[in-house]
Design a protein around this motif. Structure first.
Motif, mmCIF file in Angstrom:
data_model
loop_
_atom_site.group_PDB
_atom_site.id
_atom_site.type_symbol
_atom_site.label_atom_id
_atom_site.label_comp_id
_atom_site.label_asym_id
_atom_site.label_seq_id
_atom_site.Cartn_x
_atom_site.Cartn_y
_atom_site.Cartn_z
ATOM 1 N N GLU A 148 57.692 -25.374 15.124
ATOM 2 C CA GLU A 148 58.321 -26.686 15.286
ATOM 3 C C GLU A 148 59.326 -26.734 16.439
ATOM 4 O OE1 GLU A 148 60.365 -27.860 11.758
ATOM 5 O OE2 GLU A 148 61.241 -25.911 11.373
ATOM 6 N N TRP A 149 59.382 -25.707 17.267
ATOM 7 C CA TRP A 149 60.272 -25.776 18.421
ATOM 8 C C TRP A 149 59.708 -26.768 19.438
ATOM 9 C CZ3 TRP A 149 61.627 -20.075 20.167
ATOM 10 C CH2 TRP A 149 62.310 -19.430 19.138
ATOM 11 N N TYR A 200 45.606 -25.425 15.235
ATOM 12 C CA TYR A 200 46.606 -25.184 14.183
ATOM 13 C C TYR A 200 46.675 -26.364 13.222
ATOM 14 C CZ TYR A 200 50.959 -23.757 11.989
ATOM 15 O OH TYR A 200 51.914 -23.384 11.080
ATOM 16 N N HIS A 201 46.831 -26.049 11.947
ATOM 17 C CA HIS A 201 46.808 -27.106 10.943
ATOM 18 C C HIS A 201 48.062 -27.977 10.965
ATOM 19 C CE1 HIS A 201 48.365 -23.432 8.867
ATOM 20 N NE2 HIS A 201 49.279 -24.283 8.478
ATOM 21 N N GLY A 202 49.058 -27.576 11.711
ATOM 22 C CA GLY A 202 50.223 -28.423 11.919
ATOM 23 C C GLY A 202 51.218 -28.367 10.803
ATOM 24 N N PRO A 203 52.378 -28.951 10.999
ATOM 25 C CA PRO A 203 52.780 -29.643 12.220
ATOM 26 C C PRO A 203 53.013 -28.660 13.377
ATOM 27 C CG PRO A 203 54.641 -29.459 10.742
ATOM 28 C CD PRO A 203 53.446 -28.939 9.984
ATOM 29 N N GLY A 204 53.011 -29.199 14.580
ATOM 30 C CA GLY A 204 53.183 -28.363 15.743
ATOM 31 C C GLY A 204 51.879 -27.718 16.127
ATOM 32 N N PRO A 205 51.858 -26.839 17.077
ATOM 33 C CA PRO A 205 53.009 -26.484 17.922
ATOM 34 C C PRO A 205 53.211 -27.521 19.022
ATOM 35 C CG PRO A 205 51.076 -25.253 18.602
ATOM 36 C CD PRO A 205 50.648 -26.065 17.438
ATOM 37 N N TYR A 206 54.400 -27.534 19.574
ATOM 38 C CA TYR A 206 54.705 -28.531 20.590
ATOM 39 C C TYR A 206 54.783 -27.933 21.983
ATOM 40 C CZ TYR A 206 55.727 -30.971 16.301
ATOM 41 O OH TYR A 206 55.619 -31.507 15.053
ATOM 42 N N LEU A 207 55.052 -26.657 22.067
ATOM 43 C CA LEU A 207 55.149 -26.009 23.381
ATOM 44 C C LEU A 207 53.761 -25.603 23.843
ATOM 45 C CD1 LEU A 207 58.037 -23.594 22.392
ATOM 46 C CD2 LEU A 207 58.292 -25.735 23.649
ATOM 47 N N ASP A 208 53.557 -25.590 25.151
ATOM 48 C CA ASP A 208 52.294 -25.071 25.675
ATOM 49 C C ASP A 208 52.291 -23.546 25.610
ATOM 50 O OD1 ASP A 208 51.336 -27.534 26.281
ATOM 51 O OD2 ASP A 208 52.028 -27.503 28.357
ATOM 52 N N THR A 209 53.424 -22.990 26.009
ATOM 53 C CA THR A 209 53.480 -21.553 26.202
ATOM 54 C C THR A 209 54.754 -20.996 25.589
ATOM 55 O OG1 THR A 209 52.408 -21.929 28.328
ATOM 56 C CG2 THR A 209 53.287 -19.735 27.938
ATOM 57 N N ASP A 237 57.557 -37.736 16.532
ATOM 58 C CA ASP A 237 56.612 -37.371 17.581
ATOM 59 C C ASP A 237 57.318 -36.570 18.675
ATOM 60 O OD1 ASP A 237 58.220 -39.458 18.216
ATOM 61 O OD2 ASP A 237 56.760 -40.428 19.551
ATOM 62 N N PRO A 238 57.600 -35.344 18.390
ATOM 63 C CA PRO A 238 58.306 -34.531 19.392
ATOM 64 C C PRO A 238 57.484 -34.458 20.671
ATOM 65 C CG PRO A 238 58.142 -33.364 17.311
ATOM 66 C CD PRO A 238 57.243 -34.543 17.215
ATOM 67 N N PRO A 239 58.160 -34.482 21.825
ATOM 68 C CA PRO A 239 57.419 -34.365 23.080
ATOM 69 C C PRO A 239 56.707 -33.021 23.144
ATOM 70 C CG PRO A 239 59.796 -34.226 23.452
ATOM 71 C CD PRO A 239 59.595 -34.588 22.018
ATOM 72 N N LYS A 240 55.510 -33.044 23.686
ATOM 73 C CA LYS A 240 54.747 -31.799 23.787
ATOM 74 C C LYS A 240 54.885 -31.212 25.171
ATOM 75 C CE LYS A 240 51.448 -32.155 20.119
ATOM 76 N NZ LYS A 240 50.280 -31.428 19.660
ATOM 77 N N GLY A 241 54.596 -29.934 25.256
ATOM 78 C CA GLY A 241 54.536 -29.299 26.570
ATOM 79 C C GLY A 241 55.726 -28.395 26.830
ATOM 80 N N GLY A 242 55.649 -27.698 27.932
ATOM 81 C CA GLY A 242 56.732 -26.823 28.355
ATOM 82 C C GLY A 242 56.554 -25.402 27.866
#
Lengths: 310, 317, 569
Positions: C563-564, C250-259, C57-62
């Motif tokens: 996946e970043w 997005y069908h995933g996995p990800g994305p984790y970044l907002d921008t 569960d990678p942290p989301k955001g940023g």
């Protein structure tokens, strides 16, 4: 990018900027003597003259003065700092002696400066005199062409031309010369327009003198003042232009050094080796400023009204 | 007045045709082409290169291309960028504000500083201030702009961290005037410095000229204080040539902006031109040149018209 | 300021990267015939789960700011394959499967990568069938179906369209989408890199592009691309940056970044400065130049990624020029090349010397080639023995031919220009006159290179996964003589022709390896080119950015932006 700025709509102001005064000849003392005296009273101009003479001499005698072969690469001495034994001004990115390189680079930069100035003066003088003397359609065509070129920023023209012909000493000289004659042409043209109505020119014409004779005997000598001023300022301009062309990647090819291309190489390295960028930049500034001061002094010296200016 | 305006505009139109013909010819004759980026693609074939060139219309004779281009421009179609296929007007339109912001700030800076130096120098000619400012202005004029810009970035951005090293705004941050100014100040000063010399020198010369005129002497003789004499009488009459100077400095300003924009990665027209030259994006190059030429011609015209307002002695013919 | 001439060139060179082998394998079993490590890997494709990042569960955001020294301008992924555009296209679009850094294919839009074993590839290797996942959607909400895959192929083959490449797609004789999930196609003859063709074919929406007036110039291409990828293009500030926002559908996995911001910084030195000051988080594509690597490694809070590439630096000599036709000359030039100092001093020891045209990780790489020895005296002797005698000016000549030629590379490539000048000096010591004649990318890589107008060039060339090099060294592939290949050095050697032709017909990888090892041996002995070194790419990322993975099989390391994520510091 020194430029002679004058008001094209107002020949009077041009004449004053260009140092022209048709009445100058009526003075008792030789106008050139007066001018010389005035010039040397202009201390900055005199200083500029001395500095530029020193720079020219150091370029001429570069083979004698340079401690090393300017092209000799010693990869192990890469970025040796100044004041190191054998490298008074340090070494560049492939271990060449900066001092020797700067001396030799001066030859190319000044050569480009003088040669481009010659091109400028020849083209500018011919266009200006022909346009002003013949007037009419010739004048209209030549001046519109001149105006068209003046409407481009010089750097744009330099860039387009440089990408066109490829880099060599000759091509760069021509490019610079061919993009900087317009100011001079306009000054001379406006001056000639008034001069050709002068009594002695009219008299000459009445006596059957040919056009080329009149141009070369009367109009050209009277234009020497502005030509000299423009020539000096154009040397400064050309040295600067050479550095711009090099900076934008179209300059003199390695390994030969000019101050401009030394600077171009150095911009990537000045974090590691600030001296590599510092010295050529300083020398360009010094050279350009010297010639600009000389040009200023000449302008004042050749302008009879300058004497009144305090 | 109207007739004068009309004549000047007609002259400008003729000039523009000349300018575009010269520029078009030079560019198309230069070696290289927009297909070079693609010709290195490993999977490309001769027929693909031909198709790319044909899709740009480059397979036709240069005069035909030029006539087509002129025809398009007359209909308001300046063509599309080879790089991102957007209309040229849109591409350039997106860059003009940045250039005007930079060049305008630089010009204001140059005028304020230059005129101040010039007037002060003229009040006390040959004083220490006069000499130092003359030297300073001349050195500023003689410094290669890109070198000076690099030095500024090195010292103030990399060493002191006072300013960002380039760009127009901090990315990802909300709009902030302070941030924009912080980005603007260094490139604007570097660009403006080149122009200061012109302003100070001509202000000084013009002021010296007028300071000794009869009406100024009369004003002095009447016992009017020195300050009103200088600004009210002398300077007012020195302004006319300076307005012309502003018009004539426009090409210099744009040329300088090209270099400054390149050094400070400022997203203006100058850098657009440099980028487009590298890619041989002819429609955009032409667009920038024509846009610049129009600005130059309009600037000169405006300057000539303005003179009438600042100097009632001048009548336009 | 703008080093973009260099950039253009590097871009172009990296485009060669994607160079696919055009050779066909006639094997009945396609899987067995896959020669390249890539192709070999196809048989052991990773399950979809492996695509997930290590952390559950990678942290989301940023936000991440990627600095690029070129500006991405073409967003239609079928139109441009330039690496700079590819980076952004990876974020906006998807292909059927991706190539991971080990050469494995990982399914993306397809539910699995077809193999002979799973029935996706017919026994004769000519028919491919696969399924599209049912949860894939374009960012405008429209489901992505097999019809879009079919359309993407048709657009590539559309005669009015100028695609980045048609290679691979031109092998397809029949293609159909019998239902929204299924697509099936048949190719002319067995073609090993066919799966790779599709790995690099990004699927565009049929409902937006079908029937547009001009398929080449439209808003989709320049400003408003719609894809199924992890990010969507939110803003384009031409000349400055692109802002991409996470695609919630997005069908995933990800994305984790907002921008994700892609910033154009037109100069590599400036890019490095901005990396240091934190104005960019990632130095993209060309990364950090050799002269800045040592400093980069001392930076706090930054991660420096180094990865070997398949890029090899060469001197190419034009065999159409008499001076290069004498083997003795080539031998002397090579002997007088001071590789230790070029790599160690000019390139700060970042890269590794090589003798081959192939990268050392290729299964066909010949590690036993005669090593290079720097020997000025030896070089002089070779020339003396061959009858090249010094003239009055110190330049050697023989039979009226002067040992004098020019060398060109892209103007503005500073480090390479140093190496060039260093070579010029050492070669002068043996009586060789080399003039430097560098030119902008738009000039040198046009006719000058393609029509063999040069004397010699200094160039970095990337290798495709397959060792085949017939279009580079085969005598039938000389463009200046009407050939369709890339043999611009006009090298002609019957032995090499014979070997290369045998190599593409051979099916057994072990036998192919032997053939290509011999090719390398012949080329090394004959010095068809002067190999210098194999590139190592150095790229910086801000500490905390996780899952940045260098991948030699793709043109841009933004290949896995989905996946970043930022690891909390």
């Amino acid at each position: 990018m020194a430029t002679v700025v004058a008001d094209p709509e107002n020949p009077e102001s041009l004449a004053s900027l260009a140092g022209l005064d048709p009445n100058a000849r009526s003075r008792v003392d030789s106008p050139w003597r007066i001018a010389a005296r005035r010039f040397f009273r202009h201390r900055l101009a005199a200083a500029g003259l001395i500095i530029s003479l020193l720079l020219i001499l150091s370029a001429i005698f570069a083979p004698v003065l340079a401690p090393k072969d300017p092209l000799q690469i010693s990869i192990l001495d890469k970025f040796v700092p100044p004041m190191t034994v054998g490298y008074p001004l340090g070494a560049d990115e492939v271990g060449r002696d900066m001092l020797s390189r700067l001396l030799y680079a001066g030859r190319i930069s000044l050569l480009v400066g003088f040669a481009a100035m010659l091109v400028t003066v020849i083209v500018g003088t011919v266009v200006g005199l022909v346009s002003g003397y013949y007037g009419g359609t010739v004048d209209a065509v030549l001046m519109r062409f001149t105006d068209a070129l003046l409407s481009f920023p010089t750097v744009f023209l330099l860039l387009v031309l440089a990408s066109f012909v490829g880099a060599s000493l000759l091509s760069i000289t021509l490019i610079i010369g061919l993009t900087s004659w317009m100011e001079l042409a306009r000054i001379l043209r406006n001056q000639t327009l008034t001069l050709r109505e002068a009594d002695y020119v009219q008299a000459g014409r009445a006596l059957g003198a040919t056009n080329p004779w009149l141009i070369s005997r009367h109009l050209l000598p009277n234009s020497l003042g502005p030509i000299m001023v423009a020539a000096t300022l154009n040397i400064a301009n050309a040295v600067l232009s050479e550095s711009y062309i090099s900076y934008l990647g179209y300059g003199i090819q390695p390994p030969a050094a000019s101050w401009g291309n030394m600077l171009n190489n150095a911009q990537n390295y000045f974090r590691d080796a600030p001296w590599v960028a510092l010295f050529p930049g300083l020398l360009i500034t010094l050279t350009v400023a010297s010639f600009n001061f000389i040009g200023d002094g000449l302008r004042d010296a050749l302008d009879p009204r300058a004497g009144r200016r305090g | 007045m109207t007739a004068y305006l009309f004549r000047r505009l007609a002259q400008s139109a003729v000039l523009l045709v000349l300018i575009t013909a010269i520029a078009f010819g030079l560019m198309r004759l230069a070696p290289g082409g927009p297909e070079a980026v693609y010709t290195l693609s490993p999977t490309i074939r001769a027929e693909d290169i031909a198709r790319i060139r044909a899709s740009f219309g480059l397979d036709q004779p240069i005069p035909v291309q030029y006539v087509k281009w002129v025809g398009g421009v007359l209909r308001g179609d300046w063509g599309r960028s080879y790089r991102d296929s957007r209309p040229v007007l849109e591409v350039i339109g997106g860059r003009i504000p940045a250039t005007l912001e930079l060049a305008g700030t630089a010009l204001v800076f140059a005028v304020v500083v230059g005129v101040a130096i010039g007037v002060l120098g003229a009040i006390r000619p040959h004083s220490a201030f006069d000499y130092l400012s003359t030297i300073g202005a001349m050195v500023a004029l003689s410094v290669p702009t890109f070198w000076f810009g690099l030095m500024v970035i090195y010292v103030f951005a990399e060493k002191l961290h006072w300013i960002p090293s380039g760009g127009r705004e901090t990315l990802g941050a909300p709009f902030s005037l302070a941030d924009r100014l912080n980005h603007l100040v260094a490139p604007a000063l570097v660009l403006g410095l080149v122009l200061v010399a012109g302003w100070s020198r001509y202000t000084r010369a013009a002021m010296l000229e007028t300071v000794n005129q009869d009406y100024v002497r009369t004003a002095r003789a009447k016992g009017i204080a020195e300050r009103p004499v200088i600004w009210g009488h002398a300077f007012r009459n020195a302004v006319a040539p300076l307005v012309t100077l502003a018009g004539l400095q426009i090409p210099l300003l744009f040329g300088g902006a090209l270099v400054t924009e390149s050094v400070f990665t400022w997203p203006g027209m100058g850098r657009l031109f440099v980028d487009s030259l590298g890619y041989r994006d002819y429609p955009v190059m032409m667009g920038v040149l024509v846009a610049t030429a129009i600005l130059v011609l309009l600037g000169n015209l405006l300057a000539d018209l303005l003179i009438v307002f600042v100097d009632p002695r001048i009548r336009l013919r | 300021m703008f080093r973009h001439h260099d950039d253009v060139m590097r871009a172009a060179e990296r485009v060669r990267n994607g160079k696919l082998s055009r050779r066909t394998f006639l094997a009945a079993a396609a899987a067995a015939g896959f020669g390249a490590p890539l192709a070999e890997a196809l048989t052991r494709t990773a399950p979809a789960a492996a695509a997930a990042p290590m952390r559950q569960d990678p942290p989301k955001g940023g936000q991440v700011i990627v600095g690029l020294s070129q500006e991405p301008t073409v967003f239609n992924p079928l139109k441009s394959t330039l690496e700079v555009d590819r980076g952004v296209q990876y974020a906006i679009f998807d292909s059927l499967w991706r190539v991971d850094p080990t050469g494995n294919l990982m399914p993306n839009l397809a539910t699995e990568v077809p193999t002979v074993e799973n029935g996706g590839i017919s026994a004769d290797g000519l028919t491919y069938t696969f399924k599209i996942r049912d949860d894939a959607k374009f960012s405008d909400g429209t489901p992505l179906t097999s019809a879009d895959v079919l359309f993407s192929h048709e657009l590539i083959m559309n005669p009015d369209f100028v695609p980045g490449t048609r290679v691979g797609h031109d092998q397809i004789t029949e293609i159909s989408a019998p239902d929204p999930a299924t697509i099936t196609m048949t190719i002319k003859e067995t073609y090993a890199p066919f799966l790779y063709t599709w790995a690099d074919t990004y699927i565009v929406p049929k409902h937006l592009l079908e029937g547009v007036e001009d398929p080449n110039t439209n808003d989709f291409t320049s400003i408003s691309p719609i894809g199924s990828g992890p990010y969507t293009l939110a803003e384009r500030k031409a000349g400055e940056y692109l802002t991409l926002k996470a695609n919630p559908a997005y069908h995933g996995p990800g994305p984790y970044l907002d921008t994700l911001i892609v910033k154009y910084v037109p100069d590599l030195t400036m890019l490095f400065t901005q990396f240091k000051t934190g104005e960019v988080d990632v130095t993209g594509i060309q990364g950090i130049t050799a002269d800045n690597v040592a400093e980069a490694e001392t930076l706090e809070g930054k991660v420096i990624n180094k990865g070997a590439t398949a890029f090899v630096e060469f001197i190419y000599m034009n065999f159409g020029k008499p001076v290069f036709q004498d083997l003795a000359v080539r031998q002397a030039l090579y002997a007088a090349m001071d590789k230790d100092n070029i790599i160690g001093k000019v390139y700060y020891g970042v890269h590794t010397p090589t003798q081959s045209y192939l990268a050392d990780k290729s299964w066909a790489y010949n590690a036993d080639l005669e090593p290079h020895a720097f020997d000025i005296e030896g070089a002089k002797k070779i020339l003396d023995d061959a009858g090249w005698a010094p003239g009055a000016d110190g330049i050697r000549e023989k039979d009226g031919v002067k040992l004098s030629f020019s060398n060109s590379t892209t103007a503005g490539n500073k480090v390479r220009e140093q190496a060039q000048q260093y070579l010029q000096q050492t070669w002068k010591e043996i009586g060789v006159d080399m003039q430097i004649n560098n030119m902008p990318a738009a000039v040198i890589w046009g006719d000058y290179f393609n029509k063999s107008e040069y004397d010699s060039v200094m160039v970095g060339w990337n290798n495709p996964p397959d060792p085949d090099a017939i279009s580079r060294f085969g005598s039938k592939y000389i463009p200046a003589k009407g050939g369709a290949g890339q043999n611009t050095c006009q090298y002609e050697n019957p032995k090499v022709d014979e070997l290369l032709e045998a190599g593409v017909k051979e099916l057994d990888q072990a036998k192919r390896a032997e053939i290509y090892k011999e090719v390398q041996q012949v080329l090394r002995d004959d010095l068809a080119y002067l190999p210098i070194f194999q590139y190592v790419f150095v790229e910086g990322t801000k500490a905390g950015l996780t899952n940045y993975k260098q991948n030699a099989f793709v043109p841009s390391n933004m290949w896995n932006v989905f996946e970043w994520y930022w690891e909390a510091q």
